[in-house]
Design a protein around this motif. Structure first.
Motif, PDB file in Angstrom:
ATOM      1  N   ASN A  86      36.768 -10.131  22.903  1.00 14.44           N
ATOM      2  CA  ASN A  86      36.865 -11.196  22.171  1.00 14.44           C
ATOM      3  C   ASN A  86      37.809 -10.459  20.770  1.00 14.44           C
ATOM      4  N   SER A  90      29.522  -8.854  19.310  1.00 14.82           N
ATOM      5  CA  SER A  90      28.717 -10.142  18.705  1.00 14.82           C
ATOM      6  C   SER A  90      27.731  -9.135  18.249  1.00 14.82           C
ATOM      7  N   ALA A 163      25.785 -21.110  20.846  1.00 15.10           N
ATOM      8  CA  ALA A 163      26.393 -22.168  20.000  1.00 15.10           C
ATOM      9  C   ALA A 163      26.960 -23.170  20.252  1.00 15.10           C
ATOM     10  N   ARG A 223      28.495 -18.681  29.352  1.00 12.67           N
ATOM     11  CA  ARG A 223      27.959 -18.027  28.310  1.00 12.67           C
ATOM     12  C   ARG A 223      27.254 -17.180  28.957  1.00 12.67           C
ATOM     13  N   THR A 252      32.137 -17.455  28.519  1.00 10.66           N
ATOM     14  CA  THR A 252      32.669 -16.634  27.239  1.00 10.66           C
ATOM     15  C   THR A 252      31.562 -15.653  27.612  1.00 10.66           C
ATOM     16  N   VAL A 254      29.194 -12.728  24.946  1.00 12.77           N
ATOM     17  CA  VAL A 254      28.352 -12.718  23.793  1.00 12.77           C
ATOM     18  C   VAL A 254      27.569 -11.716  23.987  1.00 12.77           C
ATOM     19  N   HIS A 256      30.622  -8.774  24.313  1.00 16.25           N
ATOM     20  CA  HIS A 256      31.897  -8.327  25.769  1.00 16.25           C
ATOM     21  C   HIS A 256      31.350  -6.938  25.657  1.00 16.25           C
ATOM     22  N   LYS A 357      28.919 -13.873  14.397  1.00 13.96           N
ATOM     23  CA  LYS A 357      29.581 -15.490  15.313  1.00 13.96           C
ATOM     24  C   LYS A 357      31.004 -15.392  15.243  1.00 13.96           C
ATOM     25  N   ASP A 358      30.975 -15.716  16.098  1.00 16.39           N
ATOM     26  CA  ASP A 358      32.875 -15.968  16.787  1.00 16.39           C
ATOM     27  C   ASP A 358      33.568 -16.352  15.438  1.00 16.39           C
ATOM     28  N   ASN A 359      34.588 -15.582  14.800  1.00 15.27           N
ATOM     29  CA  ASN A 359      35.638 -15.886  14.344  1.00 15.27           C
ATOM     30  C   ASN A 359      35.185 -15.924  13.087  1.00 15.27           C
TER      31      ASN A 359
END
Length: 398
Positions: A86, A90, A163, A223, A252, A254, A256, A357-359
């Protein structure tokens, strides 16, 4: 570090109360506590808190910079590259020695940073346990970023780890989690988030999907809260598993696995700050090493929990290394004994813990932990038979 609060805490402390405290933890989580919890938390003054945050945010500036991924691409061993990385880590765990500067003021000095989670679950739990058993000022907090309670803290963790998924479709991945010294954190995490610790060997792969068994049901894994590092797998060369970490799978991560390498000791030479001791790749020296090697520590890039670190460095050690690009030479820091125990002063290391957090454009500082030491290094094997050492929490002055 704040004399008034330290005096009040020590005056109220007793071995009997500490025993009750530890037994209380064991009663809450039977047979799970497998490391030493120190007799005291750390009371961090506002000036030091601000320096810790300033240091961390300056490192984050580097990590979110436009060229960070290019600079750290070679940090990932080709045989351990995991697909579908990603955009960012994380988690961040940033370790500081607490020292004194030339003016006698407390200052943090970076020891290590990791793009990998720490004991987020247990840390919140044990902090509340300290409040239950010992006199902790109500206005002091162990949380950051506007978090005011354990419930808010758990909600932040859930946003990152779970999430929008059903917690049953999220796992904490480890190798033989029931044998890990940090297993109490896995148990607390499951209690907080509903995310179960699952052994690497218990996961089934069907096409591109992963599954695990819970209460007789086969559940898809969507995840993975990753607590497994490649180093640990080298201890089990004959391990038989249904999937490999490097497989191309529909999941996904969390945390990576690639970020464990990118944000690591490999990153240290790229950080220039008053809070970072001089650190260089060993390969940069050629044959011209520092004359005062007694003031340096030698560290392998790809190791964990202090493995392979050499604190008494000799020239011959450096000459015998055949892969100097995989080692760093870091100027030693002098830990200042700042925690007053009943029988002397104790050294302190503080780990600042971020979630991302993602993004989100930047990670968010959430909490911290501390480790107290009387030995030559922070760590269990250097502190055997000592008291007022081990893992603990921090309470920060407002």
């Amino acid at each position: 570090m704040i004399s008034t609060y330290r005096q009040n805490y020590n005056a109220a402390f007793s071995e009997e109360k500490y025993h009750e405290f530890v037994e209380g933890i064991k009663a809450d989580w039977p047979e799970q506590l497998d490391f030493r919890v120190a007799e005291t938390p750390v009371f961090v003054p506002a000036a030091l808190k601000n320096k810790l945050i300033e240091a961390c945010e300056s490192f984050v500036d580097v990590i979110v910079g436009p060229h960070f991924k290019v600079k750290t691409q070679h940090a990932i061993p080709l045989s351990q590259h995991v697909p579908h990385e990603n955009d960012h880590a994380s988690f961040l765990a940033i370790d500081f020695a607490i020292c004194k500067d030339s003016d006698g003021e407390l200052i943090p000095q970076l020891i290590e940073l990791q793009g990998f989670p720490s004991i987020f679950g247990f840390q919140s739990y044990v902090t509340e346990k300290f409040r239950e058993y010992f006199p902790i000022p109500a206005e002091f907090s162990n949380y950051f970023s506007g978090v005011r309670s354990q419930a808010e803290y758990i909600a932040k963790l859930k946003e990152v780890i779970v999430a929008d998924e059903n917690p049953e479709n999220v796992i904490l991945l480890e190798i033989y989690p029931e044998q890990q010294k940090t297993r109490i954190d896995f148990t607390v995490t499951e209690a907080f988030l509903g995310v179960k610790a699952v052994c690497y060997t218990k996961i089934k792969k069907k096409d591109r999907k992963l599954y695990y068994e819970k209460d007789g049901r086969e559940l898809e894994i969507k995840r993975i809260y990753n607590r497994l590092i490649f180093d640990d797998l080298t201890n089990f060369p004959d391990l038989q598993t249904d999937f490999n970490l490097t497989d191309d799978i529909d999941v996904t991560w969390v945390g990576h696995p690639n970020w464990f390498f990118r944000i690591s000791k490999y990153t240290l030479p790229y950080l220039q700050s008053p809070y970072v001791p001089e650190t260089r790749f060993l390969s940069e020296y050629g044959d011209e090493f520092p004359a005062d090697l007694e003031n340096y520590v030698l560290k392998p890039l790809f190791s964990f929990a202090g493995s392979g670190v050499k604190i008494h460095v000799e020239l011959q050690d450096l000459k015998e290394i055949c892969d100097p690009e995989n080692w760093i030479l870091q100027r030693k820091v002098n830990y200042e004994p700042v925690i007053q125990a009943p029988d002397g002063l104790v050294k302190c290391e503080i780990r600042m813990l971020y979630v991302w957090k993602d993004n989100a454009p930047r990670p968010e500082l959430l909490t911290s932990l501390s480790r107290l030491s009387r030995g030559e290094m922070i760590g269990v094997r250097f502190n055997k038979d000592f008291t007022w050492v081990g893992g603990t929490t921090c309470f920060y002055e407002p």
